[in-house]
Design a protein around this motif. Structure first.
Motif, PDB file in Angstrom:
ATOM      1  N   GLY A   1       0.824  -1.203   0.000  1.00  0.00           N
ATOM      2  CA  GLY A   1       0.000   0.000   0.000  1.00  0.00           C
ATOM      3  C   GLY A   1       0.853   1.245   0.000  1.00  0.00           C
ATOM      4  O   GLY A   1       1.736   1.412   0.856  1.00  0.00           O
ATOM      5  N   ALA A   2       0.615   2.133  -0.983  1.00  0.00           N
ATOM      6  CA  ALA A   2       1.456   3.319  -1.165  1.00  0.00           C
ATOM      7  C   ALA A   2       0.685   4.604  -0.939  1.00  0.00           C
ATOM      8  O   ALA A   2       0.825   5.570  -1.678  1.00  0.00           O
ATOM      9  N   GLY A   3      -0.138   4.612   0.094  1.00  0.00           N
ATOM     10  CA  GLY A   3      -0.786   5.843   0.521  1.00  0.00           C
ATOM     11  C   GLY A   3       0.065   6.536   1.569  1.00  0.00           C
ATOM     12  O   GLY A   3       1.243   6.213   1.748  1.00  0.00           O
ATOM     13  N   PRO A   4      -0.497   7.504   2.290  1.00  0.00           N
ATOM     14  CA  PRO A   4       0.283   8.232   3.293  1.00  0.00           C
ATOM     15  C   PRO A   4       0.914   7.335   4.355  1.00  0.00           C
ATOM     16  O   PRO A   4       2.046   7.583   4.778  1.00  0.00           O
ATOM     17  N   ALA A   5       0.201   6.295   4.794  1.00  0.00           N
ATOM     18  CA  ALA A   5       0.772   5.404   5.810  1.00  0.00           C
ATOM     19  C   ALA A   5       1.940   4.607   5.239  1.00  0.00           C
ATOM     20  O   ALA A   5       3.025   4.555   5.829  1.00  0.00           O
ATOM     21  N   GLY A   6       1.734   3.958   4.103  1.00  0.00           N
ATOM     22  CA  GLY A   6       2.789   3.147   3.526  1.00  0.00           C
ATOM     23  C   GLY A   6       4.026   3.949   3.179  1.00  0.00           C
ATOM     24  O   GLY A   6       5.163   3.519   3.426  1.00  0.00           O
TER      25      GLY A   6
ATOM     26  N   SER B   1      -4.446   4.199  -4.153  1.00  0.00           N
ATOM     27  CA  SER B   1      -4.530   4.957  -2.899  1.00  0.00           C
ATOM     28  C   SER B   1      -5.701   5.925  -2.933  1.00  0.00           C
ATOM     29  O   SER B   1      -5.873   6.693  -3.882  1.00  0.00           O
ATOM     30  N   ARG B   2      -6.499   5.906  -1.882  1.00  0.00           N
ATOM     31  CA  ARG B   2      -7.635   6.825  -1.807  1.00  0.00           C
ATOM     32  C   ARG B   2      -7.170   8.275  -1.760  1.00  0.00           C
ATOM     33  O   ARG B   2      -7.844   9.178  -2.276  1.00  0.00           O
ATOM     34  N   ALA B   3      -5.993   8.505  -1.169  1.00  0.00           N
ATOM     35  CA  ALA B   3      -5.478   9.870  -1.075  1.00  0.00           C
ATOM     36  C   ALA B   3      -5.226  10.484  -2.443  1.00  0.00           C
ATOM     37  O   ALA B   3      -5.278  11.706  -2.595  1.00  0.00           O
ATOM     38  N   ALA B   4      -4.941   9.649  -3.440  1.00  0.00           N
ATOM     39  CA  ALA B   4      -4.660  10.165  -4.776  1.00  0.00           C
ATOM     40  C   ALA B   4      -5.877  10.831  -5.406  1.00  0.00           C
ATOM     41  O   ALA B   4      -5.742  11.631  -6.338  1.00  0.00           O
TER      42      ALA B   4
ATOM     43  N   GLY C   1       1.268  22.165   7.218  1.00  0.00           N
ATOM     44  CA  GLY C   1       2.446  22.497   6.429  1.00  0.00           C
ATOM     45  C   GLY C   1       2.156  22.984   5.031  1.00  0.00           C
ATOM     46  O   GLY C   1       3.072  23.409   4.322  1.00  0.00           O
ATOM     47  N   PHE C   2       0.879  22.957   4.632  1.00  0.00           N
ATOM     48  CA  PHE C   2       0.493  23.405   3.292  1.00  0.00           C
ATOM     49  C   PHE C   2      -0.650  24.407   3.432  1.00  0.00           C
ATOM     50  O   PHE C   2      -1.822  24.050   3.265  1.00  0.00           O
ATOM     51  N   PRO C   3      -0.334  25.667   3.732  1.00  0.00           N
ATOM     52  CA  PRO C   3      -1.388  26.660   3.994  1.00  0.00           C
ATOM     53  C   PRO C   3      -2.364  26.827   2.836  1.00  0.00           C
ATOM     54  O   PRO C   3      -3.538  27.132   3.062  1.00  0.00           O
ATOM     55  N   ASP C   4      -1.912  26.637   1.601  1.00  0.00           N
ATOM     56  CA  ASP C   4      -2.789  26.765   0.437  1.00  0.00           C
ATOM     57  C   ASP C   4      -3.313  25.424  -0.034  1.00  0.00           C
ATOM     58  O   ASP C   4      -3.924  25.329  -1.100  1.00  0.00           O
ATOM     59  N   GLY C   5      -3.071  24.377   0.733  1.00  0.00           N
ATOM     60  CA  GLY C   5      -3.512  23.043   0.361  1.00  0.00           C
ATOM     61  C   GLY C   5      -2.576  22.391  -0.632  1.00  0.00           C
ATOM     62  O   GLY C   5      -1.690  23.030  -1.214  1.00  0.00           O
ATOM     63  N   ILE C   6      -2.787  21.097  -0.855  1.00  0.00           N
ATOM     64  CA  ILE C   6      -1.982  20.353  -1.816  1.00  0.00           C
ATOM     65  C   ILE C   6      -2.839  19.222  -2.377  1.00  0.00           C
ATOM     66  O   ILE C   6      -3.538  18.532  -1.628  1.00  0.00           O
ATOM     67  N   PRO C   7      -2.822  19.007  -3.707  1.00  0.00           N
ATOM     68  CA  PRO C   7      -3.533  17.856  -4.265  1.00  0.00           C
ATOM     69  C   PRO C   7      -2.991  16.551  -3.696  1.00  0.00           C
ATOM     70  O   PRO C   7      -1.776  16.405  -3.473  1.00  0.00           O
ATOM     71  N   GLY C   8      -3.874  15.611  -3.468  1.00  0.00           N
ATOM     72  CA  GLY C   8      -3.449  14.343  -2.899  1.00  0.00           C
ATOM     73  C   GLY C   8      -2.370  13.660  -3.721  1.00  0.00           C
ATOM     74  O   GLY C   8      -1.407  13.107  -3.170  1.00  0.00           O
ATOM     75  N   ARG C   9      -2.512  13.684  -5.038  1.00  0.00           N
ATOM     76  CA  ARG C   9      -1.528  13.023  -5.897  1.00  0.00           C
ATOM     77  C   ARG C   9      -0.159  13.694  -5.770  1.00  0.00           C
ATOM     78  O   ARG C   9       0.879  13.020  -5.783  1.00  0.00           O
ATOM     79  N   ASP C  10      -0.131  15.020  -5.636  1.00  0.00           N
ATOM     80  CA  ASP C  10       1.143  15.719  -5.467  1.00  0.00           C
ATOM     81  C   ASP C  10       1.791  15.354  -4.137  1.00  0.00           C
ATOM     82  O   ASP C  10       3.016  15.171  -4.059  1.00  0.00           O
ATOM     83  N   LEU C  11       0.992  15.263  -3.091  1.00  0.00           N
ATOM     84  CA  LEU C  11       1.524  14.885  -1.786  1.00  0.00           C
ATOM     85  C   LEU C  11       2.152  13.495  -1.847  1.00  0.00           C
ATOM     86  O   LEU C  11       3.270  13.275  -1.351  1.00  0.00           O
ATOM     87  N   LEU C  12       1.457  12.554  -2.463  1.00  0.00           N
ATOM     88  CA  LEU C  12       1.995  11.202  -2.574  1.00  0.00           C
ATOM     89  C   LEU C  12       3.275  11.184  -3.403  1.00  0.00           C
ATOM     90  O   LEU C  12       4.222  10.451  -3.089  1.00  0.00           O
ATOM     91  N   GLY C  13       3.315  12.001  -4.454  1.00  0.00           N
ATOM     92  CA  GLY C  13       4.510  12.062  -5.284  1.00  0.00           C
ATOM     93  C   GLY C  13       5.718  12.559  -4.512  1.00  0.00           C
ATOM     94  O   GLY C  13       6.832  12.023  -4.640  1.00  0.00           O
ATOM     95  N   LEU C  14       5.512  13.587  -3.691  1.00  0.00           N
ATOM     96  CA  LEU C  14       6.600  14.105  -2.869  1.00  0.00           C
ATOM     97  C   LEU C  14       7.061  13.060  -1.852  1.00  0.00           C
ATOM     98  O   LEU C  14       8.274  12.888  -1.615  1.00  0.00           O
ATOM     99  N   MET C  15       6.122  12.358  -1.260  1.00  0.00           N
ATOM    100  CA  MET C  15       6.471  11.346  -0.266  1.00  0.00           C
ATOM    101  C   MET C  15       7.213  10.179  -0.908  1.00  0.00           C
ATOM    102  O   MET C  15       8.186   9.655  -0.332  1.00  0.00           O
ATOM    103  N   GLN C  16       6.783   9.768  -2.109  1.00  0.00           N
ATOM    104  CA  GLN C  16       7.472   8.673  -2.782  1.00  0.00           C
ATOM    105  C   GLN C  16       8.906   9.072  -3.142  1.00  0.00           C
ATOM    106  O   GLN C  16       9.845   8.289  -2.959  1.00  0.00           O
TER     107      GLN C  16
END
Length: 301
Positions: free
Chosen positions: A8-13, A35-38, A48-63
């Motif tokens: 699983g490659a969501g925020p937890a994984g 991932s549901r977050a995507a 940490g993201f005052p203007d928000g961040i798309p879920g897919r972008d967040l996952l990309g940064l984490m990966q």
């Protein structure tokens, strides 16, 4: 031999992969792309993201962060987990992988209203359908909102949203509403309208989503399906891990399942279904995994 396979490659994984890779362990993360977050158009309550961040972008940064420290990400579907002595073998659509430990971070799948995929995806991207009032209830402040649900679960979601708007309607998804007197009294006290189903169709008109009901077409700024979810715990359950009646994996304070060496974190475990909560559980699980491996063989440079 992998020190840990994360399924699983969501925020937890991904959080666990970052931690474990920085522990100088060999990590393989299996990502089936679901991932549901995507699917989150933009999360605005993640710190940490005052203007928000798309879920897919967040996952990309984490990966990218996990891979920077040596974690290996493989696009593949895990199909089974089996014990091999004190270790494991994870079967995938691309072969079998050995591992000392396994972390399940497979999350859940939302039950969706009966509507075409393309319409659903457009509505989701535009904020006309939302699935998490904790995450984005702020965005519907003082707007007209429909909740598609029934029983106590539908009532609780509507009452939660009452903290953001007074213009609320609870709609049964498939038949007449089945609410006990206490549910009806709570909804009436909150000034929440009730409409029997079924929901016979959906459409987008301008900046609103339209729900066709026996009472006529209802127009909303957003709708929240309160129809539950499917917990993706079957791999662990098939391996013998204990789960609740709903399918949530049972874990201890270190995210250990009932099978030694098998851990779980995120929405597949009973919790808040929040990115931050999933990431916290992943940090706990990763540290416990490192300590378990160190008990077996000293981890030294």
């Amino acid at each position: 031999m992998n020190d840990c396979i994360i399924i699983g490659a969501g925020p937890a994984g991904l959080t666990a992969a970052i931690y474990l890779a920085r522990f100088h362990l060999s990590i393989r993360l299996l990502d089936n792309g679901s991932s549901r977050a995507a699917t989150i158009p933009r999360t605005r309550n993640h710190a940490g993201f005052p203007d928000g961040i798309p879920g897919r972008d967040l996952l990309g940064l984490m990966q990218a962060q996990a891979e920077q420290y040596g974690a290996v990400v493989e696009m593949v579907e895990a199909t089974a987990i089996a014990r091999d002595g004190e270790n494991f073998v994870v079967s995938t659509t691309n072969g079998r992988l050995p591992a000392c430990t396994v972390l399940l971070a497979t999350g859940v799948v939302n039950n969706r209203p009966a509507m075409p995929d393309d319409l659903h995806d457009e509505a989701l991207a535009r904020g006309l359908i939302r699935y998490c009032p904790i995450c984005d209830g702020y965005e519907v402040t003082d707007k007209r909102v429909g909740v598609i649900g029934d029983g106590a679960h539908g009532m609780r979601e509507a009452l939660f949203l009452r903290g953001y708007t007074r213009d609320l309607t609870l709609i049964a998804p498939s038949a007449a509403l089945t609410l006990d007197p206490s549910c009806c009294a709570a909804l009436d006290d909150g000034g929440i309208l009730r409409v029997d189903g079924p929901c016979r169709g959906f459409a987008i008109e301008g900046d609103r989503i339209v729900v066709d009901t026996p009472a006529g077409a209802l127009h909303f700024d957003s709708i929240y399906p309160a129809m539950g979810s499917v917990i993706r715990s079957k791999l662990a359950v098939a391996a013998g891990a204990r789960a609740t009646d709903e399918g949530c994996l049972e874990v201890d304070e270190h995210q250990r399942t009932s099978i030694p060496g098998l851990f779980a974190a995120g929405d597949v475990v009973r919790g808040l279904d929040q990115i931050s909560h999933a990431m916290g559980e992943a940090g706990v699980a990763a540290t416990a995994i490192r300590n378990l491996l160190a008990d077996r063989h000293p981890i030294r440079r």
